[in-house]
Scaffold this active site. Structure first.
Site, PDB file in Angstrom:
ATOM      1  N   ALA A  66       0.833  -1.208   0.000  1.00  0.00           N
ATOM      2  CA  ALA A  66       0.000   0.000   0.000  1.00  0.00           C
ATOM      3  C   ALA A  66       0.866   1.255   0.000  1.00  0.00           C
ATOM      4  CB  ALA A  66      -0.936  -0.006   1.213  1.00  0.00           C
ATOM      5  N   GLU A  67       1.949   1.240   0.798  1.00  0.00           N
ATOM      6  CA  GLU A  67       2.840   2.397   0.850  1.00  0.00           C
ATOM      7  C   GLU A  67       3.587   2.561  -0.473  1.00  0.00           C
ATOM      8  OE1 GLU A  67       3.089   4.790   2.741  1.00  0.00           O
ATOM      9  OE2 GLU A  67       5.023   5.706   2.304  1.00  0.00           O
ATOM     10  N   SER A 114      26.732 -21.106 -26.859  1.00  0.00           N
ATOM     11  CA  SER A 114      26.082 -22.199 -26.144  1.00  0.00           C
ATOM     12  C   SER A 114      27.164 -23.012 -25.443  1.00  0.00           C
ATOM     13  CB  SER A 114      25.302 -23.078 -27.123  1.00  0.00           C
ATOM     14  OG  SER A 114      26.155 -23.535 -28.158  1.00  0.00           O
ATOM     15  N   LYS A 152      21.992 -23.406 -13.751  1.00  0.00           N
ATOM     16  CA  LYS A 152      21.594 -23.273 -15.153  1.00  0.00           C
ATOM     17  C   LYS A 152      20.091 -23.027 -15.161  1.00  0.00           C
ATOM     18  CE  LYS A 152      21.989 -25.312 -19.731  1.00  0.00           C
ATOM     19  NZ  LYS A 152      20.610 -25.004 -20.099  1.00  0.00           N
ATOM     20  N   LYS A 350      23.804 -31.301 -16.773  1.00  0.00           N
ATOM     21  CA  LYS A 350      22.343 -31.421 -16.755  1.00  0.00           C
ATOM     22  C   LYS A 350      21.877 -32.445 -15.720  1.00  0.00           C
ATOM     23  CE  LYS A 350      21.187 -28.794 -20.358  1.00  0.00           C
ATOM     24  NZ  LYS A 350      20.408 -29.383 -21.425  1.00  0.00           N
ATOM     25  N   CYS A 451       9.718 -41.278 -52.682  1.00  0.00           N
ATOM     26  CA  CYS A 451       9.878 -41.345 -54.137  1.00  0.00           C
ATOM     27  C   CYS A 451       9.815 -42.770 -54.688  1.00  0.00           C
ATOM     28  CB  CYS A 451      11.198 -40.699 -54.558  1.00  0.00           C
ATOM     29  SG  CYS A 451      12.662 -41.631 -54.087  1.00  0.00           S
ATOM     30  N   CYS A 472      15.198 -37.320 -55.186  1.00  0.00           N
ATOM     31  CA  CYS A 472      14.102 -37.629 -54.259  1.00  0.00           C
ATOM     32  C   CYS A 472      13.512 -36.310 -53.770  1.00  0.00           C
ATOM     33  CB  CYS A 472      14.621 -38.437 -53.074  1.00  0.00           C
ATOM     34  SG  CYS A 472      13.382 -38.720 -51.794  1.00  0.00           S
TER      35      CYS A 472
END
Length: 739
Positions: A66-67, A114, A152, A350, A451, A472
């Site tokens: 509120a302030e 990366s 990460k 990971k 094909c 192809c």
């Protein structure tokens, strides 16, 4: 209710001492009556910035919402009543402006790279071992090695450019070299300061991650449900989608956060010598930095950090998919260098993949641009790894056989990070009358599903391939798209739908056919007006002038990516030289040099350069087979006859190319650092190679020249310590004779 109150955090209001409310404002500035409006506005801005920092960065708010809302409303009223007081870095500028017309491209001053990934302890120990070996080879003491470890984050990478302490531009990572301008949207994120503490450097580019807290994500989805709108799949998608809104006002309503994890270009400031020190330095400037970080001495310390974070992962307020390790000494980063697009000094570790169970509904076969037949599992939709998965790779027929898969099986599906989902295994099958006819065996087709041509599987190969090559249609489309992509021949406007029309209409069968297209023919295609047709013809014509490396990459030779294409282009001036190589003799020569180098290392002598180092037998065999195929040679010759060419080091350009280049830099090794006045790094490197020189990513005793521009980094210090000559762009041009 305020945006902060909606975050349901008012209950965590802490008051460690006297509450810094309006009484924190200087005397005489506490009310709007009779006070100096400019001084009052600046005082309010300073106070609101402080409260934003406490709330969004320190996570320790000291005033109730509120302030905060009262002070914010007062500042808005002041700026409305006194328009001259409005400032671009005012907290009120974060509410979002007019709808943008799109995102302009932004070329990063330094690439946003990366990282290579590790999924087990052995890979981390291997990373540590390689770093120590490279340091020892450079004459440095591996015992001084320290690592910085951090989280990460599962968000969207961005770069923030500050000039003299003020935020002037923000861009997404994009492809690492070019991103999208999202400045207007970034300015709405209250965790990101619009002005740094004190007067900042002339230029400071901050790299970091935009993300969304898990609780904020749940609240956002609840609001989406209430409004009858589509829910977001996960916090990462929500953060990315929010940041890429064309209307910044929409972004302003989304609860986005930010963590800084590094820097790009820096001018006018001395940065800390270590990465851990750099993070603390960024934090002291008012930028949010993740609190979960540590310094480790070796692989054991890194793995201990990984396990500790893994145990706490579920309790973190945001999603992560692993941890990141970086060599702490930043001057060693350039020394360690890069492999293709990933640094040798850093690694992403990971967490284990996520898994789920679903039904294998069918197996279809896709034909890739090289003719490879890939079986793809069609699955009953299942939520795994943060997304809904309906397809998964089955790799090849050996994998299907090894896993004993049958259509109709209930299978375990795994998805790790952004890796393509895969089928891990089948669950035990049901038996009896009810299971009859439920399961079907699958066999790879002996005729191409596109094909109808024969397929074959070479001895020692895991994959089956269509033998039709560019004839192809499936291969033809993908080959043309690959040929035209930005990093290959860079034919702007040649997209998937247009390629489909050209192939289906019989207008284009090989890449060489592109150079026979005219504007009138193209204008007759669906959704192609005269202007678009003229632009495409111009782009095709412009692509005739290229580099040998781009040309080789564009041909789509199996196993020849951008890095390998560059290595081949450095070693051979043209197609004839490459196609005419005696590969057996080359292999024998490489083996002899490698054997001699082993003896040299034992004697403490410098090694001899190894021809085509990094190009292994598998790549060599692929290149050999490509150029041994008459049809492929016909396509290459047709391209050269169409005027496609490149500037060769010896001055003999490819067919149709303007002769340029010399042997002026033959045998010389150059290292590029800093921002050059008129050349990008890639352009400077191409100029050096065009005149017979080579380009390295790190300074060593073998370096002949360091070409330095503005904001040159630690490579200058390394050059000085080794006595390597330092030159500028003008001197480089003088050596080559190019204006």
């Amino acid at each position: 209710m305020s945006g902060r109150a909606r975050d349901a955090r008012a209950s965590r209001f802490r008051r460690p001492g006297a509450s810094p409310l309006s009484s924190d404002l200087p005397s005489g500035h506490r009310t709007g009556h009779g006070a100096d409006p400019a001084a009052r506005a600046e005082a309010l801005r300073a106070l609101i910035r402080r409260y934003d920092h406490e709330y969004y960065v320190l996570d320790a708010p000291t005033v109730p919402d509120a302030e905060y809302d009262r002070l914010f409303a007062e500042l808005q009223a002041l700026e409305r009543d006194h328009p001259g007081l409005a400032a671009p870095d005012s907290p009120t500028a974060r509410v979002g402006g007019a709808v943008a017309g799109g995102f302009a491209p932004v070329r990063h001053s330094r690439p946003m790279l990366s990282l290579n990934n590790a999924f087990d302890d052995d890979a981390v120990r291997g990373f540590d071992r390689r770093v120590r070996e490279l340091l020892a080879e450079s004459g440095l003491d591996p015992a001084q090695l320290r690592y910085s470890a951090e989280l990460k984050y599962d968000g969207l990478a961005v770069g923030l450019r500050y000039e003299r302490g003020r935020l002037v531009q923000a861009a997404t990572r994009g492809d690492g070299a070019v991103g999208e301008d999202v400045t207007a949207n970034i300015r709405t994120i209250r965790a990101i300061p619009l002005r740094l503490e004190g007067v900042g450097p002339e230029v400071l580019e901050v790299r970091g991650e935009v993300l969304m807290w898990s609780a904020d994500f749940e609240a956002l989805n609840a609001r989406q449900r209430e409004a009858g709108e589509k829910e977001f799949v996960n916090p990462r998608n929500a953060a990315a989608g929010s940041l890429r809104q064309l209307d910044p006002a929409v972004t302003a309503r989304r609860p986005l956060r930010f963590f800084a994890y590094g820097v790009g270009e820096v001018r006018g400031a001395e940065t800390p010598a270590t990465h851990s020190g750099l993070l603390a330095w960024l934090e002291s400037a008012g930028l949010p930095v993740g609190p979960e970080r540590a310094v480790a001495n070796d692989a054991d310390g890194l793995l201990e950090f990984f396990r500790r974070i893994g145990e706490r992962r579920a309790a973190l307020p945001y999603q992560i998919d692993g941890v990141v390790y970086k060599v702490d000494r930043r001057d060693w980063h350039e020394l360690l260098g890069y492999v293709a697009r990933a640094p040798r000094f850093a690694l992403a570790h990971k967490f284990p993949a996520e898994e789920a169970v679903t039904e294998l509904l069918d197996i279809e076969v896709q034909v890739g641009r090289t003719g490879k037949l890939t079986p793809v599992a069609r699955l009953a939709p299942v939520f795994v790894g943060g997304v809904t998965v309906t397809n998964a790779t089955l790799h090849n027929e050996d994998e299907i056989e090894r896993k004993g898969l049958m259509i109709g099986d209930r299978v375990v599906v795994r998805r790790a990070g952004d890796v393509i989902p895969e089928v891990v295994r089948a669950l035990p099958r049901e038996h009896g009358h009810e299971a009859a006819g439920r399961y079907r065996r699958f066999g790879m087709p002996h005729a191409c599903p596109v094909c109808g041509s024969a397929t074959e599987r070479e001895e020692g190969e895991a994959d089956r391939r269509c033998v039709a090559g560019l004839y192809c249609p499936a291969q033809r489309r993908q080959a043309l798209l690959h040929f035209a992509q930005r990093r290959a021949m860079d034919i702007d406007g040649l997209g998937e739908k247009l390629v489909g029309q050209l192939v289906d209409g019989g207008l284009v069968s090989t890449p060489a056919d592109l150079y026979r297209l005219d504007a009138a023919t193209l204008a007759g295609l669906e959704r192609m007006g005269e202007k678009s047709a003229a632009n495409l013809v111009e782009a095709i014509d412009r692509s005739r002038r290229t580099t040998f490396a781009r040309f080789l990459f564009a041909l789509g030779i199996r196993h020849v990516g951008e890095e390998v294409a560059r290595l081949l282009a450095d070693a051979y001036p043209d197609v004839d030289a490459l196609a005419g190589e005696d590969w057996d003799a080359l292999a024998a020569r490489k083996a002899a040099i490698q054997k001699e180098n082993a003896r040299r290392r034992a004697r403490g002598e410098p090694p001899e350069p190894v021809p085509l180092e990094g190009v292994g037998p598998e790549i060599v065999d692929s290149v050999r087979r490509f150029f041994a195929e008459p049809h492929n040679r016909e396509v290459v010759e047709a391209l050269l006859a169409a005027g496609v060419g490149w500037e060769a080091p010896g001055g003999a350009a490819g067919e149709g190319a303007a002769a340029a280049g010399s042997h002026a830099l033959a045998g010389k090794t150059f290292v590029l650092t800093g921002t050059l006045p008129s050349l990008t790094r890639e352009q400077a490197a191409e100029m050096i190679r065009r005149h017979g020189g080579s380009v390295s990513g790190s300074v060593s005793k073998k370096t002949d020249y360091v070409v330095a521009g503005e904001a040159a980094g630690s490579k200058l210090d390394k050059a000085a310590s080794l006595g390597v000559a330092v030159i500028d762009e003008a001197a480089l041009r003088g050596m080559t004779g190019e204006k």
